[in-house]
Design a protein around this motif. Sequence first.
Motif, mmCIF file in Angstrom:
data_model
loop_
_atom_site.group_PDB
_atom_site.id
_atom_site.type_symbol
_atom_site.label_atom_id
_atom_site.label_comp_id
_atom_site.label_asym_id
_atom_site.label_seq_id
_atom_site.Cartn_x
_atom_site.Cartn_y
_atom_site.Cartn_z
ATOM 1 N N MET A 280 0.843 -1.190 0.000
ATOM 2 C CA MET A 280 0.000 0.000 0.000
ATOM 3 C C MET A 280 0.881 1.244 0.000
ATOM 4 O O MET A 280 2.044 1.205 0.392
ATOM 5 N N THR A 281 0.314 2.346 -0.419
ATOM 6 C CA THR A 281 1.030 3.606 -0.398
ATOM 7 C C THR A 281 1.099 4.142 1.030
ATOM 8 O O THR A 281 0.371 3.681 1.921
ATOM 9 N N HIS B 13 1.517 -10.347 16.837
ATOM 10 C CA HIS B 13 0.607 -10.278 15.688
ATOM 11 C C HIS B 13 -0.315 -9.063 15.681
ATOM 12 O O HIS B 13 -1.242 -9.025 14.876
ATOM 13 N N ASP B 14 -0.086 -8.089 16.555
ATOM 14 C CA ASP B 14 -1.012 -6.963 16.628
ATOM 15 C C ASP B 14 -1.077 -6.209 15.302
ATOM 16 O O ASP B 14 -0.051 -5.800 14.742
ATOM 17 N N ALA B 15 -2.280 -6.030 14.787
ATOM 18 C CA ALA B 15 -2.474 -5.433 13.463
ATOM 19 C C ALA B 15 -2.066 -3.967 13.423
ATOM 20 O O ALA B 15 -1.492 -3.500 12.429
ATOM 21 N N ILE B 16 -2.363 -3.228 14.480
ATOM 22 C CA ILE B 16 -2.037 -1.801 14.505
ATOM 23 C C ILE B 16 -0.533 -1.595 14.593
ATOM 24 O O ILE B 16 0.035 -0.737 13.898
ATOM 25 N N GLU B 17 0.128 -2.377 15.411
ATOM 26 C CA GLU B 17 1.577 -2.267 15.536
ATOM 27 C C GLU B 17 2.267 -2.619 14.221
ATOM 28 O O GLU B 17 3.290 -2.016 13.853
ATOM 29 N N ARG B 18 1.697 -3.558 13.483
ATOM 30 C CA ARG B 18 2.264 -3.939 12.189
ATOM 31 C C ARG B 18 2.228 -2.767 11.211
ATOM 32 O O ARG B 18 3.200 -2.496 10.502
ATOM 33 N N ALA C 210 5.268 -0.395 9.539
ATOM 34 C CA ALA C 210 5.332 -0.165 8.088
ATOM 35 C C ALA C 210 5.458 1.321 7.784
ATOM 36 O O ALA C 210 6.212 1.724 6.876
ATOM 37 N N LEU C 211 4.734 2.150 8.527
ATOM 38 C CA LEU C 211 4.806 3.602 8.323
ATOM 39 C C LEU C 211 6.192 4.135 8.664
ATOM 40 O O LEU C 211 6.728 5.005 7.957
#
Length: 319
Positions: free
Chosen positions: A1-2, A262-267, A271-272
């Motif tokens: 993703m961008t 596996h936390d989605a927000i931390e992932r 990435a950011l």
Amino acid sequence: MTQEEYSRAYRDMLLIRRFEERTGQLYGMGLIGGFCHLYIGQEAVVVGVQMALKQGDKIVTSYRDHGHMLACGMEARGVMAELTGRATGYSRGKGGSMHMFSKKEHFYGGHGIVGAQVSIGAGLAFSNKYRGTDEVAVAYMGDGASNQGQVYESFNMAALQKLPCIFVIENNQYGMGTSAARSSASQALYKNGEPWGIPGRQVDGMDVVAVREAAREAVAYCRAGKGPFLLEMSTYRYRGHSMSDPAKYRTRDEVEAMRRDHDAIERVRKALIDLGIDEKALKAIDDEIKALVADAAEFAQTSPEPDPSELWTDILVES
């Protein structure tokens, strides 16, 4: 993703997380009554799916619904006001946690009857096809609901009439207090539509990128008039089934391992950072979300309760 898409996903998931945390606090203070099911941990599922949809696509889900409302554009103030039973809520204080709607945002409910929303989702898809639009309907359900008889009836109808319906099973590993491994003979839920020829995919529901890509595939399939599509999202809820559930059927180590690894927000946060976003920019998003949720809680607590005359509205349709 961008970078822009990652930022949007981060903000939307963080809003759901912080909103649900405040909801839990207000429930503990006695400001929210009745049943209340939090979405903490599963944020990547609805945010990722929503990123693949367009205006006019329809959503229906179960009683674990606050995250879906926020993801589809319903305002935090209105959702929180409904949770606290206030006249400014989306259902004027009469629906509560499990039964609020928004025609404007094409959100057709939270539903308290296990699996009942799936039949409604098929009906929404039928409406889309009948009217000749290319809109799709998304019917969310939990792993516990996936074995309900009406779910398979909906599969049959959707496949028979090639309805543009995406069935999303949010497999958070536990149906109420029982592990999915102990309650379902089918351990590959994405294959449950195979008897009717419904294609399915199993997706890492803790990865918003994987969710978005799978949802895009399903949306394209449905918009092309090929019929329904089934997505099994492997996800995890950090809290109990509802606010009254102490979740003693699993270990603390299990929950902490999911949060840590596996936390989605931390992932998305990582990435950011890899894309060059600094901590200051992320802190600004965090502060914005905290302020928004605090404002929603204040708005809800200071809004008036429904007038007693509301007891007599919305109970009869006169033709």
